[in-house]
Scaffold this motif. Structure first.
Motif, PDB file in Angstrom:
ATOM      1  N   ALA A 127     -36.927  26.377  89.138  1.00 61.45           N
ATOM      2  CA  ALA A 127     -35.646  26.265  88.445  1.00 61.45           C
ATOM      3  C   ALA A 127     -35.610  27.207  87.245  1.00 61.45           C
ATOM      4  CB  ALA A 127     -35.413  24.829  87.991  1.00 61.45           C
ATOM      5  N   SER A 128     -34.512  27.935  87.111  1.00 56.45           N
ATOM      6  CA  SER A 128     -34.341  28.816  85.963  1.00 56.45           C
ATOM      7  C   SER A 128     -32.886  29.260  85.891  1.00 56.45           C
ATOM      8  CB  SER A 128     -35.257  30.045  86.089  1.00 56.45           C
ATOM      9  OG  SER A 128     -35.133  30.873  84.955  1.00 56.45           O
ATOM     10  N   VAL A 129     -32.468  29.682  84.712  1.00 59.65           N
ATOM     11  CA  VAL A 129     -31.100  30.163  84.528  1.00 59.65           C
ATOM     12  C   VAL A 129     -31.064  31.628  84.960  1.00 59.65           C
ATOM     13  CG1 VAL A 129     -29.263  30.603  82.864  1.00 59.65           C
ATOM     14  CG2 VAL A 129     -30.686  28.551  82.659  1.00 59.65           C
ATOM     15  N   LEU A 130     -30.436  31.867  86.105  1.00 60.46           N
ATOM     16  CA  LEU A 130     -30.521  33.191  86.733  1.00 60.46           C
ATOM     17  C   LEU A 130     -29.157  33.757  87.124  1.00 60.46           C
ATOM     18  CD1 LEU A 130     -33.530  32.216  88.996  1.00 60.46           C
ATOM     19  CD2 LEU A 130     -33.634  33.863  87.127  1.00 60.46           C
ATOM     20  N   SER A 131     -28.084  33.049  86.801  1.00 59.67           N
ATOM     21  CA  SER A 131     -26.755  33.555  87.152  1.00 59.67           C
ATOM     22  C   SER A 131     -25.836  33.517  85.935  1.00 59.67           C
ATOM     23  CB  SER A 131     -26.147  32.725  88.280  1.00 59.67           C
ATOM     24  OG  SER A 131     -25.735  31.459  87.817  1.00 59.67           O
ATOM     25  N   ALA A 132     -24.800  34.335  85.997  1.00 53.91           N
ATOM     26  CA  ALA A 132     -23.857  34.434  84.880  1.00 53.91           C
ATOM     27  C   ALA A 132     -23.054  33.164  84.688  1.00 53.91           C
ATOM     28  CB  ALA A 132     -22.921  35.622  85.106  1.00 53.91           C
ATOM     29  N   THR A 133     -22.956  32.343  85.734  1.00 55.02           N
ATOM     30  CA  THR A 133     -22.173  31.111  85.636  1.00 55.02           C
ATOM     31  C   THR A 133     -22.994  29.939  85.114  1.00 55.02           C
ATOM     32  OG1 THR A 133     -22.668  30.577  87.945  1.00 55.02           O
ATOM     33  CG2 THR A 133     -20.651  31.833  87.519  1.00 55.02           C
ATOM     34  N   ASP A 134     -24.275  30.173  84.893  1.00 50.95           N
ATOM     35  CA  ASP A 134     -25.171  29.127  84.406  1.00 50.95           C
ATOM     36  C   ASP A 134     -25.511  29.400  82.941  1.00 50.95           C
ATOM     37  OD1 ASP A 134     -26.771  26.891  84.451  1.00 50.95           O
ATOM     38  OD2 ASP A 134     -28.316  27.726  85.757  1.00 50.95           O
ATOM     39  N   SER A 135     -26.195  28.444  82.289  1.00 48.03           N
ATOM     40  CA  SER A 135     -26.592  28.642  80.891  1.00 48.03           C
ATOM     41  C   SER A 135     -27.847  27.849  80.572  1.00 48.03           C
ATOM     42  CB  SER A 135     -25.464  28.202  79.938  1.00 48.03           C
ATOM     43  OG  SER A 135     -25.301  26.785  79.990  1.00 48.03           O
ATOM     44  N   ILE A 136     -28.562  28.302  79.568  1.00 50.08           N
ATOM     45  CA  ILE A 136     -29.740  27.576  79.080  1.00 50.08           C
ATOM     46  C   ILE A 136     -29.350  26.159  78.694  1.00 50.08           C
ATOM     47  CG2 ILE A 136     -31.450  27.438  77.230  1.00 50.08           C
ATOM     48  CD1 ILE A 136     -32.134  29.597  79.199  1.00 50.08           C
TER      49      ILE A 136
ATOM     50  N   ARG B 233     -37.631  35.087  82.401  1.00 52.46           N
ATOM     51  CA  ARG B 233     -38.718  36.067  82.267  1.00 52.46           C
ATOM     52  C   ARG B 233     -39.826  35.803  83.283  1.00 52.46           C
ATOM     53  NH1 ARG B 233     -43.532  35.874  79.853  1.00 52.46           N
ATOM     54  NH2 ARG B 233     -43.071  33.871  78.843  1.00 52.46           N
ATOM     55  N   ILE B 234     -40.170  34.525  83.478  1.00 54.19           N
ATOM     56  CA  ILE B 234     -41.248  34.179  84.415  1.00 54.19           C
ATOM     57  C   ILE B 234     -40.856  34.537  85.848  1.00 54.19           C
ATOM     58  CG2 ILE B 234     -42.417  32.218  85.490  1.00 54.19           C
ATOM     59  CD1 ILE B 234     -43.722  32.976  82.891  1.00 54.19           C
ATOM     60  N   VAL B 235     -39.618  34.233  86.241  1.00 49.29           N
ATOM     61  CA  VAL B 235     -39.177  34.557  87.595  1.00 49.29           C
ATOM     62  C   VAL B 235     -39.186  36.066  87.803  1.00 49.29           C
ATOM     63  CG1 VAL B 235     -37.224  34.486  89.190  1.00 49.29           C
ATOM     64  CG2 VAL B 235     -37.837  32.450  87.893  1.00 49.29           C
TER      65      VAL B 235
ATOM     66  N   GLY C   8     -43.785  27.877  97.080  1.00 55.01           N
ATOM     67  CA  GLY C   8     -45.094  27.759  96.451  1.00 55.01           C
ATOM     68  C   GLY C   8     -46.117  28.686  97.078  1.00 55.01           C
ATOM     69  N   ARG C   9     -46.081  28.783  98.390  1.00 48.33           N
ATOM     70  CA  ARG C   9     -47.013  29.679  99.073  1.00 48.33           C
ATOM     71  C   ARG C   9     -46.751  31.133  98.677  1.00 48.33           C
ATOM     72  NH1 ARG C   9     -48.715  29.846 105.481  1.00 48.33           N
ATOM     73  NH2 ARG C   9     -49.843  31.831 105.361  1.00 48.33           N
ATOM     74  N   ALA C  10     -45.478  31.532  98.613  1.00 49.12           N
ATOM     75  CA  ALA C  10     -45.142  32.905  98.231  1.00 49.12           C
ATOM     76  C   ALA C  10     -45.636  33.229  96.826  1.00 49.12           C
ATOM     77  CB  ALA C  10     -43.631  33.117  98.333  1.00 49.12           C
ATOM     78  N   ILE C  11     -45.470  32.280  95.890  1.00 48.48           N
ATOM     79  CA  ILE C  11     -45.941  32.488  94.518  1.00 48.48           C
ATOM     80  C   ILE C  11     -47.463  32.553  94.487  1.00 48.48           C
ATOM     81  CG2 ILE C  11     -46.105  31.417  92.236  1.00 48.48           C
ATOM     82  CD1 ILE C  11     -43.261  30.340  92.685  1.00 48.48           C
TER      83      ILE C  11
ATOM     84  N   LEU D 259     -41.796  25.783  87.134  1.00 49.34           N
ATOM     85  CA  LEU D 259     -41.437  26.413  85.861  1.00 49.34           C
ATOM     86  C   LEU D 259     -42.398  25.998  84.769  1.00 49.34           C
ATOM     87  CD1 LEU D 259     -39.419  27.951  84.006  1.00 49.34           C
ATOM     88  CD2 LEU D 259     -38.167  25.787  83.785  1.00 49.34           C
ATOM     89  N   GLU D 260     -42.643  24.684  84.651  1.00 50.66           N
ATOM     90  CA  GLU D 260     -43.518  24.197  83.591  1.00 50.66           C
ATOM     91  C   GLU D 260     -44.924  24.751  83.719  1.00 50.66           C
ATOM     92  OE1 GLU D 260     -44.738  19.968  81.543  1.00 50.66           O
ATOM     93  OE2 GLU D 260     -44.861  20.105  83.722  1.00 50.66           O
ATOM     94  N   CYS D 261     -45.497  24.712  84.922  1.00 52.24           N
ATOM     95  CA  CYS D 261     -46.907  25.101  85.020  1.00 52.24           C
ATOM     96  C   CYS D 261     -47.100  26.584  84.719  1.00 52.24           C
ATOM     97  CB  CYS D 261     -47.489  24.714  86.377  1.00 52.24           C
ATOM     98  SG  CYS D 261     -46.869  25.609  87.780  1.00 52.24           S
ATOM     99  N   LEU D 262     -46.139  27.416  85.063  1.00 50.85           N
ATOM    100  CA  LEU D 262     -46.265  28.844  84.778  1.00 50.85           C
ATOM    101  C   LEU D 262     -46.045  29.144  83.292  1.00 50.85           C
ATOM    102  CD1 LEU D 262     -44.422  30.031  87.970  1.00 50.85           C
ATOM    103  CD2 LEU D 262     -46.804  30.565  87.406  1.00 50.85           C
ATOM    104  N   VAL D 263     -45.042  28.512  82.694  1.00 56.29           N
ATOM    105  CA  VAL D 263     -44.804  28.728  81.265  1.00 56.29           C
ATOM    106  C   VAL D 263     -45.969  28.177  80.447  1.00 56.29           C
ATOM    107  CG1 VAL D 263     -43.297  28.176  79.311  1.00 56.29           C
ATOM    108  CG2 VAL D 263     -42.294  28.773  81.519  1.00 56.29           C
ATOM    109  N   MET D 264     -46.492  27.006  80.842  1.00 53.29           N
ATOM    110  CA  MET D 264     -47.652  26.457  80.126  1.00 53.29           C
ATOM    111  C   MET D 264     -48.861  27.378  80.213  1.00 53.29           C
ATOM    112  SD  MET D 264     -47.935  22.332  80.583  1.00 53.29           S
ATOM    113  CE  MET D 264     -49.119  22.238  79.221  1.00 53.29           C
ATOM    114  N   ALA D 265     -49.101  27.961  81.384  1.00 49.14           N
ATOM    115  CA  ALA D 265     -50.225  28.888  81.538  1.00 49.14           C
ATOM    116  C   ALA D 265     -50.066  30.075  80.600  1.00 49.14           C
ATOM    117  CB  ALA D 265     -50.320  29.358  82.986  1.00 49.14           C
TER     118      ALA D 265
END
Length: 528
Positions: free
Chosen positions: A55-64, A93-95, A133-136, A388-394
């Motif tokens: 999950a992440s904010v990735l489109s112009a119609t979405d917001s933090i 940024r992570i995505v 998950g496998r792709a990541i 999202l959490e596990c990557l940002v935490m790392a």
């Protein structure tokens, strides 16, 4: 003379090979030696098995702000808002970084294809078909494979952390490393400047779970024994749609199916989710799981059904080919028939109490990903916030470690197995394993009561004593280590549930059905 071949050293010891462990290894490898340990293969992780996406904010119609509010609503008042904002803001940024190292996210007309899952007000889930998950994992593994500073150990099981408190050295508790069991049955002593626990959750404490077999709460149990507080362990997220099959398959049916239009129905084809929430199938997971559980109990049924036919065959084959293929292998065709499902233990919202960087109460010890509890998820995880959490935490963890470098500690003592007797039979291990999981499933499931929790606690105390007596008398093995950790996790979950006198999020009590006006974390601290 001590066998020095059973001793290793590393600047950074990372236990666990999911997304958080792999990214932490990538971040730290340029600054010292990394020992990356997994008790199975590197594909045996919850990340590798994750279907839905990140999950992440990735489109112009979405917001933090929209993502933050969706997370806070799902968390039922228990989220730490500063943590939510700190992690959500890093998502884009992570995505982008994952895509840059080769993660093959699905696209449409040159843009990321985003799907929507329960509790989200926008399409914001980046995915790679139904095997994100496998792709990541594959991209992260490939990115660290050539690095000379990373040593990878598969099929090595962490036994326990080594700390100064356990050794009676000084007043401040510091982690010195860990003991590992190698495939030959020998115990290796690892000394490390910093130790990172990235061992995942504890789904195997229940009979039905979407988790891999290896997910037995190892990191949390080890940290508890070492002196770390744990937080909010009563909040177990049951995924609403896990395959119910005569062969005992625990295959997960991604929430993205419902996001694309699949229906929840009973054996007569009646949609029932709207009886429980106006959002129907798109309500948050705790509500949907309770709805399925209630309908099963009310109708005396072994399962409910997920009907994906409204999506259409083309969408199923294009976006969910892995799920479709695995079901066909079991004789089920989701393009032509509803699939039987049950709720299954899926995600642990609690864990070792940490900050966003994974810092624990023990110097030199960090916990990241599902093993940790930062307050992001509160009483219920919003779908796809976990990757999202596990990557940002790392990311935060590596930055904190490099900002506060620690010298290599003095060598920890080798494992002492004096007085150990050979095993004559192993039936007790299997019996206790089965009994723990049955006890938790029957007494500490989706709906709980004081009496059920008391019964679970009494039985688990007896099992605890049996396991400890066996553990200190016989040689360690992976089965025995996992059993010890599984029982410890079960006890901690029950203790946490008994401490919460309300119903909130994933914790529903028939004795305390109301939600208290003030939300408080449940924090357990070891009594040494």
């Amino acid at each position: 003379m001590a066998n020095e071949k059973l001793r290793l050293e590393a600047d950074y010891l990372i236990i666990g090979s999911g997304a958080s462990g792999l990214l932490a290894a990538s971040r730290l490898a340029g600054h010292g030696s990394v020992l990356l340990v997994n008790k199975g293969r590197f594909q045996d992780s919850s990340t590798w098995n994750a279907q839905g996406g990140i999950a992440s904010v990735l489109s112009a119609t979405d917001s933090i702000e929209s993502h933050v509010q969706d997370t806070l609503i799902a968390g039922a008042g228990l989220c730490h808002e500063d943590t939510v904002r700190g992690i959500v803001m890093q998502g884009h940024r992570i995505v982008q970084e994952l895509a840059s190292i080769g993660t093959k996210f699905d696209t449409c007309d040159g843009e990321l294809h985003l799907t929507r899952e329960g509790g989200h007000s926008n399409r914001r889930i980046a995915h790679s078909r139904d095997a994100t998950g496998r792709a990541i994992s594959e991209a992260l593994l490939e990115s660290i494979a050539p690095h000379p500073n990373i040593r990878r150990l598969e099929e090595h099981t962490a036994i326990d952390l080594i700390t100064t408190r356990k050794l009676g050295r000084g007043r401040k508790n510091r982690c010195l490393g860990a003991y590992l069991l190698d495939p030959a049955g020998q115990v290796i002593t690892v000394s490390a400047g910093c130790t990172i626990l990235a061992t995942g959750g504890a789904g195997k404490v229940y009979m039905f779970t979407s988790n891999p077999h290896a997910v037995t709460g190892d990191g949390i149990a080890m940290a508890w024994r070492a002196g770390c507080p744990v937080m909010n362990l009563e909040f177990i997220q049951f995924h609403p749609t896990c395959l119910y099959h005569r062969e005992g398959s625990s295959m997960l049916l991604s929430e993205a199916l419902r996001g694309e239009g699949a229906h929840l129905v009973d054996a007569h084809g009646r949609r029932f989710a709207f009886d429980y929430d106006e959002r129907g199938e798109m309500a948050s997971r705790d509500i949907v799981a309770r709805a399925i559980d209630h309908e099963m109990k009310k109708q005396g049924a072994d399962s409910m059904y997920l009907d994906a036919r409204p999506i259409g065959s083309d969408t199923i084959l294009n976006h969910f080919p892995n799920i479709h293929g695995r079901l066909l292998e079991l004789g089920l065709d989701m393009t032509t028939e509803p699939i039987p499902i049950v709720p299954a233990a899926h995600y642990l919202c609690g864990g070792i109490q940490t900050d966003m960087s994974g810092k624990t109460a023990i110097d030199g010890l960090y916990a990241i990903g599902e093993t940790a509890c930062t307050g992001l998820h509160g009483a219920n995880r919003l779908a796809s916030n976990s990757l999202l959490e596990c990557l940002v935490m790392a990311d935060y963890c590596a930055a904190d470690i490099l900002t506060h470098p620690r010298a290599m500690p003095e060598s920890a003592p080798l494992w002492d197995d004096s007085g150990i007797e050979p095993e004559h039979e192993r039936i007790q291990i299997k019996q206790n394993w089965d009994e723990i999981r049955a006890t938790m499933s029957h007494y500490v499931g989706i709906v709980r009561s004081d009496e059920r929790l008391r019964r679970a606690r009494r039985r688990l105390r007896i099992i605890h004593e049996e396991i400890e007596a066996y553990y200190w008398k016989h040689p360690v093995s992976q089965d025995l280590i996992e059993l010890r950790n599984l029982e410890q996790m079960a006890e901690l979950i029950v203790m946490s549930a008994q401490s919460r006198h309300e119903s909130r999020g994933l914790h529903y009590s028939t004795d305390y059905p109301a939600t208290l006006p003030v939300a408080r974390d449940t924090i357990l601290t070891p009594d040494f």
